[in-house]
Design a protein around this motif. Structure first.
Motif, PDB file in Angstrom:
ATOM      1  N   GLU A 330      46.868  -5.005  -5.937  1.00 41.72           N
ATOM      2  CA  GLU A 330      46.045  -3.895  -6.450  1.00 41.72           C
ATOM      3  C   GLU A 330      45.648  -4.240  -7.876  1.00 41.72           C
ATOM      4  O   GLU A 330      46.490  -4.689  -8.658  1.00 41.72           O
ATOM      5  CB  GLU A 330      46.874  -2.606  -6.433  1.00 41.72           C
ATOM      6  N   MET A 331      44.391  -4.081  -8.224  1.00 38.38           N
ATOM      7  CA  MET A 331      43.916  -4.450  -9.554  1.00 38.38           C
ATOM      8  C   MET A 331      43.264  -3.251 -10.233  1.00 38.38           C
ATOM      9  O   MET A 331      42.592  -2.459  -9.569  1.00 38.38           O
ATOM     10  CB  MET A 331      42.888  -5.595  -9.454  1.00 38.38           C
ATOM     11  N   PRO A 332      43.436  -3.110 -11.559  1.00 39.72           N
ATOM     12  CA  PRO A 332      42.762  -2.009 -12.252  1.00 39.72           C
ATOM     13  C   PRO A 332      41.248  -2.213 -12.239  1.00 39.72           C
ATOM     14  O   PRO A 332      40.772  -3.350 -12.101  1.00 39.72           O
ATOM     15  CB  PRO A 332      43.290  -2.091 -13.692  1.00 39.72           C
ATOM     16  N   GLU A 333      40.524  -1.113 -12.432  1.00 41.07           N
ATOM     17  CA  GLU A 333      39.059  -1.131 -12.438  1.00 41.07           C
ATOM     18  C   GLU A 333      38.481  -2.175 -13.382  1.00 41.07           C
ATOM     19  O   GLU A 333      37.462  -2.799 -13.099  1.00 41.07           O
ATOM     20  CB  GLU A 333      38.564   0.241 -12.938  1.00 41.07           C
ATOM     21  N   VAL A 334      39.167  -2.368 -14.515  1.00 42.21           N
ATOM     22  CA  VAL A 334      38.601  -3.172 -15.596  1.00 42.21           C
ATOM     23  C   VAL A 334      38.414  -4.645 -15.207  1.00 42.21           C
ATOM     24  O   VAL A 334      37.620  -5.355 -15.820  1.00 42.21           O
ATOM     25  CB  VAL A 334      39.474  -3.027 -16.874  1.00 42.21           C
ATOM     26  N   LEU A 335      39.108  -5.114 -14.155  1.00 41.76           N
ATOM     27  CA  LEU A 335      38.980  -6.523 -13.794  1.00 41.76           C
ATOM     28  C   LEU A 335      37.627  -6.799 -13.136  1.00 41.76           C
ATOM     29  O   LEU A 335      37.315  -6.239 -12.091  1.00 41.76           O
ATOM     30  CB  LEU A 335      40.108  -6.957 -12.835  1.00 41.76           C
ATOM     31  N   ARG A 336      36.847  -7.663 -13.779  1.00 40.19           N
ATOM     32  CA  ARG A 336      35.510  -7.953 -13.262  1.00 40.19           C
ATOM     33  C   ARG A 336      35.194  -9.435 -13.402  1.00 40.19           C
ATOM     34  O   ARG A 336      35.529 -10.047 -14.413  1.00 40.19           O
ATOM     35  CB  ARG A 336      34.452  -7.160 -14.049  1.00 40.19           C
ATOM     36  N   GLU A 337      34.513  -9.945 -12.401  1.00 40.88           N
ATOM     37  CA  GLU A 337      34.029 -11.339 -12.396  1.00 40.88           C
ATOM     38  C   GLU A 337      33.186 -11.667 -13.624  1.00 40.88           C
ATOM     39  O   GLU A 337      33.184 -12.798 -14.097  1.00 40.88           O
ATOM     40  CB  GLU A 337      33.125 -11.560 -11.170  1.00 40.88           C
ATOM     41  N   ASP A 338      32.429 -10.652 -14.115  1.00 42.22           N
ATOM     42  CA  ASP A 338      31.471 -10.936 -15.191  1.00 42.22           C
ATOM     43  C   ASP A 338      32.024 -10.538 -16.564  1.00 42.22           C
ATOM     44  O   ASP A 338      31.271 -10.355 -17.507  1.00 42.22           O
ATOM     45  CB  ASP A 338      30.147 -10.211 -14.925  1.00 42.22           C
ATOM     46  N   ASP A 339      33.359 -10.408 -16.667  1.00 39.03           N
ATOM     47  CA  ASP A 339      33.959  -9.987 -17.946  1.00 39.03           C
ATOM     48  C   ASP A 339      34.171 -11.207 -18.844  1.00 39.03           C
ATOM     49  O   ASP A 339      35.026 -12.062 -18.562  1.00 39.03           O
ATOM     50  CB  ASP A 339      35.289  -9.275 -17.668  1.00 39.03           C
ATOM     51  N   ALA A 340      33.459 -11.272 -19.947  1.00 36.53           N
ATOM     52  CA  ALA A 340      33.581 -12.413 -20.862  1.00 36.53           C
ATOM     53  C   ALA A 340      34.953 -12.438 -21.531  1.00 36.53           C
ATOM     54  O   ALA A 340      35.390 -13.478 -22.006  1.00 36.53           O
ATOM     55  CB  ALA A 340      32.476 -12.352 -21.911  1.00 36.53           C
ATOM     56  N   ALA A 341      35.624 -11.279 -21.587  1.00 36.57           N
ATOM     57  CA  ALA A 341      36.968 -11.232 -22.211  1.00 36.57           C
ATOM     58  C   ALA A 341      38.075 -11.556 -21.211  1.00 36.57           C
ATOM     59  O   ALA A 341      39.228 -11.693 -21.591  1.00 36.57           O
ATOM     60  CB  ALA A 341      37.190  -9.844 -22.816  1.00 36.57           C
ATOM     61  N   HIS A 342      37.734 -11.643 -19.928  1.00 34.46           N
ATOM     62  CA  HIS A 342      38.688 -12.024 -18.870  1.00 34.46           C
ATOM     63  C   HIS A 342      39.914 -11.124 -18.798  1.00 34.46           C
ATOM     64  O   HIS A 342      41.013 -11.580 -18.472  1.00 34.46           O
ATOM     65  CB  HIS A 342      39.146 -13.480 -19.048  1.00 34.46           C
ATOM     66  N   GLU A 343      39.750  -9.851 -19.091  1.00 32.27           N
ATOM     67  CA  GLU A 343      40.903  -8.932 -19.074  1.00 32.27           C
ATOM     68  C   GLU A 343      41.583  -8.906 -17.709  1.00 32.27           C
ATOM     69  O   GLU A 343      40.936  -8.684 -16.686  1.00 32.27           O
ATOM     70  CB  GLU A 343      40.441  -7.502 -19.437  1.00 32.27           C
ATOM     71  N   GLY A 344      42.896  -9.151 -17.730  1.00 27.87           N
ATOM     72  CA  GLY A 344      43.687  -9.091 -16.499  1.00 27.87           C
ATOM     73  C   GLY A 344      43.623 -10.353 -15.651  1.00 27.87           C
ATOM     74  O   GLY A 344      44.261 -10.427 -14.604  1.00 27.87           O
ATOM     75  N   TRP A 345      42.864 -11.364 -16.095  1.00 23.22           N
ATOM     76  CA  TRP A 345      42.739 -12.593 -15.304  1.00 23.22           C
ATOM     77  C   TRP A 345      44.007 -13.438 -15.444  1.00 23.22           C
ATOM     78  O   TRP A 345      44.804 -13.258 -16.361  1.00 23.22           O
ATOM     79  CB  TRP A 345      41.546 -13.430 -15.788  1.00 23.22           C
ATOM     80  N   ILE A 346      44.136 -14.408 -14.549  1.00 24.42           N
ATOM     81  CA  ILE A 346      45.186 -15.418 -14.701  1.00 24.42           C
ATOM     82  C   ILE A 346      44.527 -16.674 -15.277  1.00 24.42           C
ATOM     83  O   ILE A 346      43.409 -17.027 -14.898  1.00 24.42           O
ATOM     84  CB  ILE A 346      45.927 -15.698 -13.361  1.00 24.42           C
ATOM     85  N   GLU A 347      45.233 -17.279 -16.239  1.00 22.35           N
ATOM     86  CA  GLU A 347      44.703 -18.440 -16.966  1.00 22.35           C
ATOM     87  C   GLU A 347      45.650 -19.619 -16.836  1.00 22.35           C
ATOM     88  O   GLU A 347      46.865 -19.446 -16.992  1.00 22.35           O
ATOM     89  CB  GLU A 347      44.631 -18.126 -18.467  1.00 22.35           C
ATOM     90  N   PHE A 348      45.118 -20.791 -16.612  1.00 19.58           N
ATOM     91  CA  PHE A 348      45.946 -21.999 -16.471  1.00 19.58           C
ATOM     92  C   PHE A 348      45.772 -22.948 -17.646  1.00 19.58           C
ATOM     93  O   PHE A 348      44.686 -23.059 -18.202  1.00 19.58           O
ATOM     94  CB  PHE A 348      45.576 -22.724 -15.169  1.00 19.58           C
ATOM     95  N   ASN A 349      46.879 -23.608 -17.968  1.00 19.51           N
ATOM     96  CA  ASN A 349      46.967 -24.711 -18.944  1.00 19.51           C
ATOM     97  C   ASN A 349      47.246 -24.319 -20.385  1.00 19.51           C
ATOM     98  O   ASN A 349      47.405 -25.197 -21.225  1.00 19.51           O
ATOM     99  CB  ASN A 349      45.740 -25.646 -18.889  1.00 19.51           C
ATOM    100  N   HIS A 350      47.307 -23.023 -20.709  1.00 16.60           N
ATOM    101  CA  HIS A 350      47.810 -22.622 -22.029  1.00 16.60           C
ATOM    102  C   HIS A 350      49.325 -22.773 -22.004  1.00 16.60           C
ATOM    103  O   HIS A 350      49.985 -22.129 -21.202  1.00 16.60           O
ATOM    104  CB  HIS A 350      47.541 -21.142 -22.314  1.00 16.60           C
TER     105      HIS A 350
END
Ligand SMILES: O=C(O)CCC(=O)C(=O)O
Ligand SMILES: [Fe+2]
Length: 403
Positions: A330-350
């Motif tokens: 389940e994901m909050p509304e704010v998660l969007r493909e076109d979000d430049a801030a990538h809120e709630g995304w998973i990020e690799f390599n940091h």
């Protein structure tokens, strides 16, 4: 029996894992000689192992009074202060220095002192010599080499970090931490190609959709039930140890599959199918540590994460796995493909664990959608981007432990 013979026998018992026999002998010796430092320290070490630190402290203090320079008493004193008594870091450092003055060739003491410098003091530079001494006393000791490599990366000494990783990988080619630190060292050194080959974004690290679990018409219907199972799970808790978990803010559910709920039962089978599909699609890459490390069988460790606004996962890896993954429920509304801030995304390599991100890593991000499963080698660094606003972000993470 002479005291000396009784002590020898007690030591033999402890070395053979017969702790209660060893402890009984020590008790008998202390009945005759209450201050005997050897018996006090042997028993203190056993008590410390069993977690009864208060009792260990009483025995160690008695040994120290009777024999102030007895090396095991000083070593146990330092370890008790460090691991059990939450003593001030300066007090702990003093205790380690006193212990090292009488036992300068004890690898474990140098290692513990290095960890204190790098950890409690945040002094990576001050941990280098202690770790080097630990390695000199016990060449090739992997946990020491890995903590030293971590300190080297913090100090922008990627070449030295890489050498330590390669040394570990020469004997353990699929060592998770060595592969994670190697990836970061390569990025730091401006060598993204071999680092990208380790991460394998698109092939080894990739999203896919979960097959619709049995008995459901759609992933949507399944996720509604699964979210309810997670929210009401008997092992849901907020009081996890932040030193042992990367999650910041939110709730976790440990051992998620071990609960009788219809959605959990069918999830297990769907997850196994997704993992099998991942395995079938793996490229042939002879010599690649992820491919070579593929186990014949595996056990699953599965847990749930419920994040609310501002909650996130710090950068981390999964030391015990071969393959790791996350299923999004389940994901909050704010998660969007076109979000430049990538809120709630998973990020690799940091990287995580205090290792700086020097801006040279190839960062990959995935915007999770409910029903998606993201799989990656357990050595690939990952974290999540905090998000704002209403709603909960429910994910189910898992490791495949080789068996
Ligand atoms: O929820 C996510 O996207 C990541 C979860 C994760 O990395 C973990 O639980 O270990
Ligand atoms: Fe994770």
């Amino acid at each position: 029996m002479q005291i000396a013979d009784a002590l020898r026998l007690a030591i033999r018992h402890f070395n053979a894992g017969q702790a209660s026999e060893g402890a009984a002998l020590c008790d008998a010796i202390l009945n005759v000689q209450p201050d005997n430092p050897v018996a006090n320290c042997l028993l203190a070490r056993a008590r410390m192992r069993a977690g009864t630190a208060g009792e260990a402290r009483r025995l160690v203090d008695r040994a120290k009074r009777a024999a102030p320079d007895y090396p095991p008493a000083l070593e146990l004193d330092a370890r008790l202060l460090d691991e059990f008594e939450e003593a001030d870091r300066e007090v702990v450092a003093d205790a380690y220095r006193r212990a090292l003055a009488v036992s300068p060739a004890t690898s474990a003491l140098w290692f513990a002192y290095g960890n204190l410098r790098q950890g409690a003091f945040g002094d990576a530079a001050g941990s280098i010599v202690p770790y080097a001494r630990a390695l000199a006393a016990r060449p090739g000791e992997i946990p020491v080499a890995m903590n030293l490599a971590t300190a080297r990366l913090k100090l922008d000494q990627a070449e030295a970090a890489l050498a330590l990783c390669e040394e570990t990988l020469a004997s353990r080619p699929t060592h998770i931490r060595a592969l994670a630190l190697k990836t970061t060292a390569l990025f730091d050194l401006g060598r993204p190609k071999p680092a990208d080959a380790l991460t394998g974004f698109g092939t080894l690290t990739r999203p896919m959709m979960l097959p619709v679990p049995q008995g459901y018409d759609s992933l949507e219907a399944f996720n509604a039930d699964f979210a309810e199972a997670i929210r009401t799970h008997p092992r849901r808790r907020d009081d996890y140890d932040p030193n042992k978990r990367a999650i910041r803010g939110g709730s976790i559910v440990t051992d998620l599959l071990n609960h009788d709920h219809p959605a959990i039962r069918v999830f297990h089978a769907a997850l196994d199918a997704a993992i099998a599909a991942y395995g079938d699609a793996l490229p042939a890459l002879p010599g690649h540590p992820h491919i070579d490390g593929r186990p014949g069988g595996y056990a699953l460790d599965v847990w749930g994460n419920i994040l609310r606004a501002e909650g996130h996962q710090d950068g981390h890896i999964h030391n015990l796995g071969w393959l790791s993954g996350v299923y999004y429920v389940e994901m909050p509304e704010v998660l969007r493909e076109d979000d430049a801030a990538h809120e709630g995304w998973i990020e690799f390599n940091h990287p995580g664990y205090g290792i700086p991100d020097r801006g040279t890593a190839t960062v990959h991000r995935v915007c999770p959608t409910p029903g998606m499963i993201v799989l990656f080698p357990s050595y690939v660094w990952h974290r999540t981007v905090p998000f704002e606003g209403a709603g909960e972000r429910i994910s189910v993470a898992f490791d495949l432990h080789p068996r």
